[in-house]
Design an enzyme around this catalytic site. Structure first.
Site, PDB file in Angstrom:
ATOM      1  N   GLY A  76      43.727  65.478  54.285  1.00 18.69           N
ATOM      2  CA  GLY A  76      44.746  64.660  53.646  1.00 18.69           C
ATOM      3  C   GLY A  76      44.254  64.110  52.334  1.00 18.69           C
ATOM      4  O   GLY A  76      43.064  64.210  52.027  1.00 18.69           O
ATOM      5  N   PRO A  77      45.156  63.504  51.574  1.00 20.66           N
ATOM      6  CA  PRO A  77      44.781  62.943  50.276  1.00 20.66           C
ATOM      7  C   PRO A  77      43.756  61.817  50.439  1.00 20.66           C
ATOM      8  O   PRO A  77      43.591  61.293  51.540  1.00 20.66           O
ATOM      9  CB  PRO A  77      46.094  62.395  49.722  1.00 20.66           C
ATOM     10  CG  PRO A  77      47.153  62.750  50.674  1.00 20.66           C
ATOM     11  CD  PRO A  77      46.562  63.288  51.908  1.00 20.66           C
ATOM     12  N   PRO A  78      43.093  61.439  49.356  1.00 19.48           N
ATOM     13  CA  PRO A  78      42.096  60.372  49.452  1.00 19.48           C
ATOM     14  C   PRO A  78      42.738  59.044  49.849  1.00 19.48           C
ATOM     15  O   PRO A  78      43.892  58.796  49.529  1.00 19.48           O
ATOM     16  CB  PRO A  78      41.550  60.261  48.018  1.00 19.48           C
ATOM     17  CG  PRO A  78      42.026  61.456  47.293  1.00 19.48           C
ATOM     18  CD  PRO A  78      43.218  61.967  47.992  1.00 19.48           C
ATOM     19  N   GLY A  79      41.977  58.246  50.556  1.00 14.64           N
ATOM     20  CA  GLY A  79      42.421  56.889  50.853  1.00 14.64           C
ATOM     21  C   GLY A  79      43.446  56.762  51.963  1.00 14.64           C
ATOM     22  O   GLY A  79      44.077  55.726  52.108  1.00 14.64           O
ATOM     23  N   VAL A  80      43.595  57.827  52.786  1.00 18.80           N
ATOM     24  CA  VAL A  80      44.564  57.703  53.872  1.00 18.80           C
ATOM     25  C   VAL A  80      43.884  57.318  55.181  1.00 18.80           C
ATOM     26  O   VAL A  80      44.517  57.273  56.225  1.00 18.80           O
ATOM     27  CB  VAL A  80      45.374  58.999  54.091  1.00 18.80           C
ATOM     28  CG1 VAL A  80      46.329  59.212  52.935  1.00 18.80           C
ATOM     29  CG2 VAL A  80      44.463  60.182  54.283  1.00 18.80           C
ATOM     30  N   LYS A  98      55.788  65.790  49.110  1.00 17.15           N
ATOM     31  CA  LYS A  98      56.649  65.901  47.930  1.00 17.15           C
ATOM     32  C   LYS A  98      57.781  64.876  47.973  1.00 17.15           C
ATOM     33  O   LYS A  98      58.092  64.237  46.969  1.00 17.15           O
ATOM     34  CB  LYS A  98      57.223  67.313  47.833  1.00 17.15           C
ATOM     35  CG  LYS A  98      56.159  68.331  47.414  1.00 17.15           C
ATOM     36  CD  LYS A  98      56.704  69.736  47.426  1.00 17.15           C
ATOM     37  CE  LYS A  98      55.643  70.700  46.921  1.00 17.15           C
ATOM     38  NZ  LYS A  98      56.109  72.091  47.002  1.00 17.15           N
ATOM     39  N   SER A 147      56.062  77.107  44.017  1.00 13.71           N
ATOM     40  CA  SER A 147      57.165  76.215  44.394  1.00 13.71           C
ATOM     41  C   SER A 147      57.902  75.600  43.203  1.00 13.71           C
ATOM     42  O   SER A 147      58.862  74.867  43.382  1.00 13.71           O
ATOM     43  CB  SER A 147      56.665  75.121  45.332  1.00 13.71           C
ATOM     44  OG  SER A 147      55.885  74.218  44.606  1.00 13.71           O
ATOM     45  N   LYS A 153      40.850  58.720  56.522  1.00 14.91           N
ATOM     46  CA  LYS A 153      40.130  59.762  57.273  1.00 14.91           C
ATOM     47  C   LYS A 153      38.756  59.256  57.704  1.00 14.91           C
ATOM     48  O   LYS A 153      38.370  59.352  58.866  1.00 14.91           O
ATOM     49  CB  LYS A 153      39.974  61.020  56.407  1.00 14.91           C
ATOM     50  CG  LYS A 153      41.296  61.609  55.972  1.00 14.91           C
ATOM     51  CD  LYS A 153      41.118  62.881  55.185  1.00 14.91           C
ATOM     52  CE  LYS A 153      40.445  62.716  53.841  1.00 14.91           C
ATOM     53  NZ  LYS A 153      41.139  61.846  52.894  1.00 14.91           N
ATOM     54  N   THR A 154      38.052  58.687  56.735  1.00 13.52           N
ATOM     55  CA  THR A 154      36.712  58.190  57.042  1.00 13.52           C
ATOM     56  C   THR A 154      36.786  57.056  58.052  1.00 13.52           C
ATOM     57  O   THR A 154      36.013  57.006  59.005  1.00 13.52           O
ATOM     58  CB  THR A 154      36.046  57.656  55.761  1.00 13.52           C
ATOM     59  OG1 THR A 154      36.190  58.639  54.757  1.00 13.52           O
ATOM     60  CG2 THR A 154      34.597  57.336  55.993  1.00 13.52           C
TER      61      THR A 154
HETATM   62  P1  ADP Z   1      39.652  58.626  53.129  1.00  6.18           P
HETATM   63  O1  ADP Z   1      38.447  58.861  53.912  1.00  6.18           O
HETATM   64  O2  ADP Z   1      40.854  59.318  53.690  1.00  6.18           O
HETATM   65  O3  ADP Z   1      39.524  58.912  51.681  1.00  6.18           O
HETATM   66  P2  ADP Z   1      39.211  55.886  53.802  1.00  6.18           P
HETATM   67  O4  ADP Z   1      39.002  56.066  55.231  1.00  6.18           O
HETATM   68  O5  ADP Z   1      38.040  55.672  52.933  1.00  6.18           O
HETATM   69  O6  ADP Z   1      40.024  57.101  53.233  1.00  6.18           O
HETATM   70  O7  ADP Z   1      40.257  54.718  53.601  1.00  6.18           O
HETATM   71  C1  ADP Z   1      40.262  53.846  52.516  1.00  6.18           C
HETATM   72  C2  ADP Z   1      40.541  52.432  52.973  1.00  6.18           C
HETATM   73  O8  ADP Z   1      41.867  52.338  53.448  1.00  6.18           O
HETATM   74  C3  ADP Z   1      39.678  52.004  54.122  1.00  6.18           C
HETATM   75  O9  ADP Z   1      39.313  50.679  53.916  1.00  6.18           O
HETATM   76  C4  ADP Z   1      40.583  52.126  55.325  1.00  6.18           C
HETATM   77  O10 ADP Z   1      40.223  51.235  56.332  1.00  6.18           O
HETATM   78  C5  ADP Z   1      41.911  51.804  54.759  1.00  6.18           C
HETATM   79  N1  ADP Z   1      42.977  52.489  55.489  1.00  6.18           N
HETATM   80  C6  ADP Z   1      43.431  53.739  55.282  1.00  6.18           C
HETATM   81  N2  ADP Z   1      44.424  54.036  56.132  1.00  6.18           N
HETATM   82  C7  ADP Z   1      44.610  52.951  56.911  1.00  6.18           C
HETATM   83  C8  ADP Z   1      45.495  52.642  57.993  1.00  6.18           C
HETATM   84  N3  ADP Z   1      46.382  53.532  58.447  1.00  6.18           N
HETATM   85  N4  ADP Z   1      45.401  51.439  58.570  1.00  6.18           N
HETATM   86  C9  ADP Z   1      44.494  50.563  58.116  1.00  6.18           C
HETATM   87  N5  ADP Z   1      43.656  50.764  57.105  1.00  6.18           N
HETATM   88  C10 ADP Z   1      43.682  51.960  56.500  1.00  6.18           C
END
Ligand code: ADP
Length: 777
Positions: free
Chosen positions: A360-364, A726, A683, A366-367
């Site tokens: 997935g996109p960054p910041g969702v 999209k 697309s 995953k980590t």
């Molecule tokens: P990724 O690994 O996908 O790039 P991160 O896991 O680093 O993203 O997430 C970035 C920040 O957003 C983290 O602090 C994370 O806890 C928070 N975050 C992302 N999604 C959620 C969610 N669904 N609920 C609560 N916090 C989230």
């Protein structure tokens, strides 16, 4: 025969008490110590002491005979004078005697229980100085020096005495007494009257003795060497240790420590053998040598690794759900999949199975989801970012022969984790590169593949490490660039971007409380209202995830803290209006940049690894000769799709109201701005067709509509991927009418309800339908 010769030479004879000796004889002019125990001998001594202290000593032919008679002793002995008598506690007597002269034993008579020897003294004859004698004397002296050197243990006094002895007869006696070992040789020297013959014989015997001593010494050394090899090592090491101690180096303690740690470690098999071997080598090295440093760091690495130490898993599915829900809002599909995985693990008793890949996109999140999995399972967590990693050695380490070699990142991370079963997050597996330094993907494959990873080989360790209990989770932004063999072994779970409303929930429920805590603020210190959060999402961030939203919230916390420290009133209220003051003017506008219909511009929708995006596609028409230009970092597929669109337009020129010779008299230029990220894929076909037709015909295109879809040469619209991303992107940009291929209808289910409700989605099958909607006149 010899006796006879002596006889002939003699004159008057005398009688002296006879003392037979075992394995011993006396030479004239020399002191000798004799221990006497036999009664007969003791009475003989008694008799001598009562007379002139002289006895005749003669060697026994056979030392084992206890009561020797005339025939048991040699025919030549020595007259000696008793110098000292010491009575020893065990009824024996120690005599110190001095040899006077050689004597021929003529017979033995018994008188009052005492054996008396009838003897005739043999006075030494001076041989007269000849060159030969001189030469013999020198040769014997030289030989003796060599012999003494070889044999060792002869006193300096003796050596000086021999060196200084002028009398050849006496010299021969001294040498014979000290150099000859067998009683036969000694006796022969006693019996030989001629000094020259004695010197001759001695030289020969001594030469033989010398040779024997050398051989003996060689044999002895060899045996000694063999026996002593490990003793030697031990002693040397001991010495080394003492020297080190003296030098104040406490290396010994680190060696001892290693020993102790090895004994306590669960390390086994090949690895234990390796460390044991290395420790042995290390013990023998000087601690300051570069080699020792290499050796030490290897031993440290090996002992630091968590061989066989594991944490106990908690397979509590409801508990795990609580942890996941507490840490994350939404993400239902991901959480469910992870819980299923744990449920299976609970039944099976282990978590071996497919490797989860969160895409997935960054910041969702995953980590952070992976981190929660570790928390739910009560496992350790480590993270390794693979982004840009191109060297195989980074995964698998360098051989120890390289200077500064260390293990690869997998093994290093395991050490950090401190257990053999951590949750191991491999971040950005889609960003692995490969070049001449080898292929990190194949090394990674060995770590991930359940068939291979029980004996993962790191070049540095030189012993296999078992990774089979590690729970690997990988993340990627896009599946396209993941090497196929890796992708093959993974189960992909997609996490799409969040909608505005989802982001607002996440911000208020999770991010904001976390940031407050991180900045040491209380909830009552700062008030953030929902409207402000929406304004933040719309005006200050533009992303699929929540990473920059998180950053902006952190920035708000800092500003609020600043405000409080300056004595401002609490709680600090952050509402929509205050944002500008805190964060500056908004960076993005939710309103579409162009609201009025325009010629030659339409909104396309694209999927990128960072989430969905709107693209404005521009087409300019100018007089020319039919060339078609494309700019804006477009991929090949996109260029082809532009050509297909143009071909379709030409084939439909009449129906679209385009002059016949248009393609000969005009050039087209297609541009997709904001092309920092390369775009590719088919697309954009529908959008390009609309933009071209608008540009060519001059009909204005609506800007409040966005579209996506592939077209064929005949104008049929084909389904595309990334629908949710999209649509979210369009929604984010404030575009509420979207044209979507009819074939994508089923994907609308994935779109969150609130977004879906606000969007007007037109399903199209032919590109003409799009033209009808988009073009206004
Ligand atoms: P990724 O690994 O996908 O790039 P991160 O896991 O680093 O993203 O997430 C970035 C920040 O957003 C983290 O602090 C994370 O806890 C928070 N975050 C992302 N999604 C959620 C969610 N669904 N609920 C609560 N916090 C989230």
């Amino acid at each position: 025969m010899q006796d006879k010769k002596w006889h002939e030479a003699g004159e008057g004879s005398e009688r002296l008490p006879l003392l037979p000796l075992r394995g011993l004889l006396a030479y004239p002019n020399m002191m000798l110590k004799i221990d006497v125990g036999r009664v007969k001998s003791l009475t003989a001594i008694e008799r001598a002491l009562n007379a002139d202290q002289r006895v005749l000593v003669v060697a026994q032919r056979d030392a084992n005979v206890d009561d020797p008679h005339a025939e048991d002793v040699y025919g030549v002995g020595t007259v000696v004078k008793i110098k000292q008598v010491i009575r020893l506690p065990d009824d024996t007597v120690r005599l110190l005697v001095e040899g006077e002269s050689r004597a021929l034993l003529l017979g033995v008579v018994e008188q009052d229980d005492v054996q008396l020897g009838e003897l005739k003294r043999i006075e030494p004859r001076s041989p007269g100085k000849t060159v030969e004698l001189e030469a013999q004397v020198r040769a014997l002296k030289a030989l003796f020096v060599e012999y003494a050197g070889e044999r060792g243990g002869l006193s300096g006094e003796l050596m000086a005495a021999i060196d200084g002895e002028e009398d050849p007869g006496r010299l021969s006696d001294i040498v014979a007494a000290h150099a000859l070992s067998g009683i036969r040789d000694k006796q022969q020297m006693l019996e030989t009257r001629s000094v020259l013959s004695r010197l001759n014989a001695l030289t020969i015997i001594l030469a033989r003795e010398l040779e024997l001593t050398k051989v003996e010494k060689r044999i002895h050394e060899k045996v000694h060497d063999k026996l002593d090899q490990h003793h030697r090592e031990y002693y040397l090491n001991e010495q080394l240790r003492v020297i080190r101690e003296e030098l104040g180096e406490d290396e010994e303690s680190d060696r001892d420590q290693f020993d102790k740690r090895l004994a306590a470690s669960k390390i086994d098999g090949e690895a234990r053998a390796q460390v044991t071997r290395e420790l042995k080598r290390y013990r023998q090295m000087s601690s300051s040598s570069p080699e020792a440093q290499v050796s030490r760091s290897y031993i440290e690495w090996m002992l630091d690794l968590p061989w066989g130490s594991r944490t106990r898993d908690r397979y509590d599915v409801p508990g795990a759900r609580k942890v996941l829900d507490k840490d994350h809002w939404g993400l239902k599909r991901v959480k469910d999949r992870i819980l299923e995985f744990l449920a299976v693990g609970a039944i099976k008793g282990d978590l071996k199975g497919p490797i989860l890949c969160l895409v997935g996109p960054p910041g969702v999140g995953k980590t952070s989801i992976a981190r929660s999995v570790a928390r739910a399972l009560k496992r350790k967590f480590v993270r390794l970012s693979l982004g840009g990693l191109r060297d195989e050695a980074e995964i698998r380490g360098h051989r120890r022969t390289y200077i500064g070699a260390i293990p690869g990142r997998i093994i290093s991370s395991i050490r950090t984790a401190g257990s053999v079963n951590p949750v191991f997050l491999l971040d950005e597996i889609d960003k692995l590169a490969s070049d001449f330094r080898g292929d990190p993907a194949s090394a990674l494959l060995e770590a991930l593949d359940p068939e291979l990873n029980a004996s993962f080989s790191d070049h540095y360790l030189e012993a296999p490490f078992d990774l089979s209990e590690v729970l690997f989770i990988t993340t990627a932004n896009s599946l396209d660039t993941i090497p196929a063999p890796l992708l093959d072994r993974m189960e992909v779970i997609e996490i799409e971007g969040y909608t505005r409303a989802e982001k607002a929930e996440i911000a208020l429920r999770h991010l904001w409380p976390k940031q407050l805590k991180a900045h040491g603020l209380k909830k009552s210190d700062v008030r953030l209202n929902r409207a402000a959060v929406y304004a933040l999402i719309d005006g200050y961030t533009r992303e699929s995830g929540v990473r920059s939203l998180d950053r902006q919230l952190a920035s708000l916390c800092r500003k609020a803290a600043m405000r409080m420290s300056e004595g401002g009133e609490t709680p600090v209220a952050i509402n929509e209006g205050a944002l500008k003051e805190f964060l500056g003017t908004r960076k993005y506008d939710r309103e579409p940049p162009l609201k009025m219909p325009e010629r030659g511009v339409v909104n396309g929708l694209a999927w990128t690894p960072f989430g969905g995006e709107t693209l404005s596609i521009e087409v300019a028409v100018m007089p020319g000769s039919g060339a078609v230009d494309l700019t804006g970092q477009l991929g090949d597929v996109m260029k082809e799709s532009a050509r297909a669109a143009y071909a379709y337009i030409r084939s439909r020129a009449e129906a679209l109201g385009i002059p016949d010779d248009f393609h000969k008299s005009h050039d087209l230029h297609i541009h997709v701005p904001e092309g920092a990220t390369p775009k590719d894929g088919p697309s954009a076909g529908v959008a390009m067709t609309c933009a071209m037709v608008s540009a060519i015909t001059g009909r204005l295109a609506r800007q409040d509509v966005a579209m996506t879809g592939e077209i064929t040469l005949l104008g049929t619209v084909l389904p595309i991927g990334g629908v949710k991303e999209k649509l979210l992107a369009a929604h984010r940009m404030g575009i509420f009418t979207v044209l979507l291929p009819g074939g994508n209808e089923k994907d609308l289910e994935d779109v969150p309800g609130d977004v879906r409700k606000q969007l007007k989605v037109d399903l199209i099958h032919k590109v003409d339908q799009a033209l009808n909607t988009v073009l206004t006149n």
